[in-house]
Design a protein around this motif. Structure first.
Motif, PDB file in Angstrom:
ATOM      1  N   ALA A   1      56.190 -43.125 -58.410  1.00 15.35           N
ATOM      2  CA  ALA A   1      55.257 -43.968 -57.375  1.00 15.35           C
ATOM      3  C   ALA A   1      55.978 -45.548 -57.010  1.00 15.35           C
ATOM      4  N   LEU A   2      56.748 -45.878 -58.101  1.00 11.36           N
ATOM      5  CA  LEU A   2      57.287 -47.428 -57.810  1.00 11.36           C
ATOM      6  C   LEU A   2      58.249 -47.061 -56.729  1.00 11.36           C
ATOM      7  N   TYR A   3      58.840 -45.785 -56.689  1.00 10.29           N
ATOM      8  CA  TYR A   3      60.028 -45.734 -55.724  1.00 10.29           C
ATOM      9  C   TYR A   3      59.664 -45.432 -54.294  1.00 10.29           C
ATOM     10  N   ALA A   4      58.336 -44.680 -54.413  1.00 10.13           N
ATOM     11  CA  ALA A   4      57.613 -44.374 -52.941  1.00 10.13           C
ATOM     12  C   ALA A   4      57.032 -45.537 -52.466  1.00 10.13           C
ATOM     13  N   ARG A   5      56.673 -46.549 -53.236  1.00 11.31           N
ATOM     14  CA  ARG A   5      56.027 -47.799 -52.807  1.00 11.31           C
ATOM     15  C   ARG A   5      57.434 -48.565 -52.016  1.00 11.31           C
ATOM     16  N   GLU A   6      58.347 -48.576 -52.785  1.00 11.04           N
ATOM     17  CA  GLU A   6      59.601 -49.301 -52.275  1.00 11.04           C
ATOM     18  C   GLU A   6      60.041 -48.896 -50.961  1.00 11.04           C
ATOM     19  N   LEU A   7      60.043 -47.468 -50.934  1.00  8.95           N
ATOM     20  CA  LEU A   7      60.442 -46.913 -49.599  1.00  8.95           C
ATOM     21  C   LEU A   7      59.508 -47.174 -48.539  1.00  8.95           C
TER      22      LEU A   7
ATOM     23  N   GLY B   1      57.879 -49.598 -43.680  1.00 12.54           N
ATOM     24  CA  GLY B   1      56.862 -50.432 -43.064  1.00 12.54           C
ATOM     25  C   GLY B   1      55.605 -49.400 -42.808  1.00 12.54           C
ATOM     26  N   ALA B   2      55.519 -48.406 -43.434  1.00 11.70           N
ATOM     27  CA  ALA B   2      54.147 -47.648 -43.231  1.00 11.70           C
ATOM     28  C   ALA B   2      54.163 -46.591 -44.453  1.00 11.70           C
TER      29      ALA B   2
ATOM     30  N   THR C   1      59.119 -39.682 -35.161  1.00  8.55           N
ATOM     31  CA  THR C   1      60.045 -40.326 -34.001  1.00  8.55           C
ATOM     32  C   THR C   1      60.844 -41.586 -34.768  1.00  8.55           C
ATOM     33  N   LYS C   2      60.262 -42.066 -36.033  1.00  7.38           N
ATOM     34  CA  LYS C   2      61.077 -43.027 -36.675  1.00  7.38           C
ATOM     35  C   LYS C   2      61.531 -42.643 -38.047  1.00  7.38           C
TER      36      LYS C   2
END
Ligand code: 6PG
Length: 246
Positions: A118-124, A129-130, A136-137
């Motif tokens: 969960a911490l790493y998902a938040r960091e990614l 930025g979303a 497309t990004k």
């Protein structure tokens, strides 16, 4: 290993494979004038590549201040442990080349693999930025992957729940299917797919049995892992099945 944007590149041996991988990495870096994100793999297959990146001419060709280094999975063991994938990459090149702020380890000192995930998902997501991936990004410019003897990629093992997760970017994996039998934390297929290039590193005769199964189209994690962009299987001749014509 089928589908648009998926191809095999054959090189002579392990040394040539590391050089070819370094050149592809540099191409991806040069193609992006902004902030670059590379998702590394663990295991033994990338080690030669990582060591090469710390040497010339590659070291001078990488804009280290603009490149961010993430890891596709890690073993849930402390930093510095010989089994820790990010520690291996740091020792091989990151500690001598990259700004510390640009190195993004999975927090394997968290309470448990799910919390670390969960911490790493938040960091990614903060880096991206979303919290929703946009085809497309791409999240990453380059994703490096090895393949295990059972066809696993990152820590997504055949027949285990994590391979089917599509609503999260990172998952805790309580049990491993192959050695080292320690809990893991792994990016999921959608997060790994969000890249301009996914580059598989396949070197040596040890890889021949699993590469034969992958080439036969068997439903393995390695065949489910593809990029929204380009998927490249970089294989040396010893890894290829007899009679492979390409
Ligand atoms: C890990 C890796 C894993 C690895 C394969 C291949 O944590 O072990 O990320 O997915 O890429 O097991 O490992 P080798 O490169 O050592 O054969």
């Amino acid at each position: 290993m089928t589908g648009p944007g998926c191809h095999i590149v054959v090189v002579e041996d392990g040394a040539a494979l590391a050089e070819a991988a370094a050149e592809r990495l540099i191409e991806r870096v040069e193609a992006n004038p902004g902030r670059i994100a590379i998702c590394m793999t663990g295991g033994s297959s990338p080690k030669r590549l990582y060591e090469l990146l710390a040497t010339e001419p590659y070291r001078s060709e990488i804009p280290w201040d603009r490149v961010h280094w993430f890891i596709g999975d890690d073993r849930f063991v402390p930093t510095g442990d010989p089994l820790n994938n990010m520690s291996m990459a740091r020792a091989a090149f990151l500690d001598s080349c990259a700004p510390l702020a640009n190195v993004h380890p999975i927090k394997t000192d968290a309470a448990n693999p799910d919390t670390a995930a969960a911490l790493y998902a938040r960091e990614l997501q903060s880096f991206y930025g979303a919290d929703r991936l946009d085809r497309t990004k791409p999240l990453f410019d380059l994703v490096l992957l090895g393949v295990g003897p059972d066809g696993h990629v990152a820590s997504l093992f055949p027949g285990y729940p994590a391979i089917a997760v599509t609503d999260r970017w990172v998952v805790g994996v309580p049990e491993a299917h192959v050695t080292p039998f320690v809990p893991r934390v792994s990016l999921t297929l959608p997060a790994l797919a969000s890249c301009r290039e996914m580059l598989f590193l396949m070197s040596g005769t040890d890889k021949r049995p699993i590469l034969t199964r992958v080439l036969s189209g068997e439903d393995l994690p390695a065949n489910r892992a593809t990029s929204d962009g380009e998927t490249v299987w970089l294989c040396d001749r010893p890894a290829l099945p007899d009679g492979y014509r390409g």
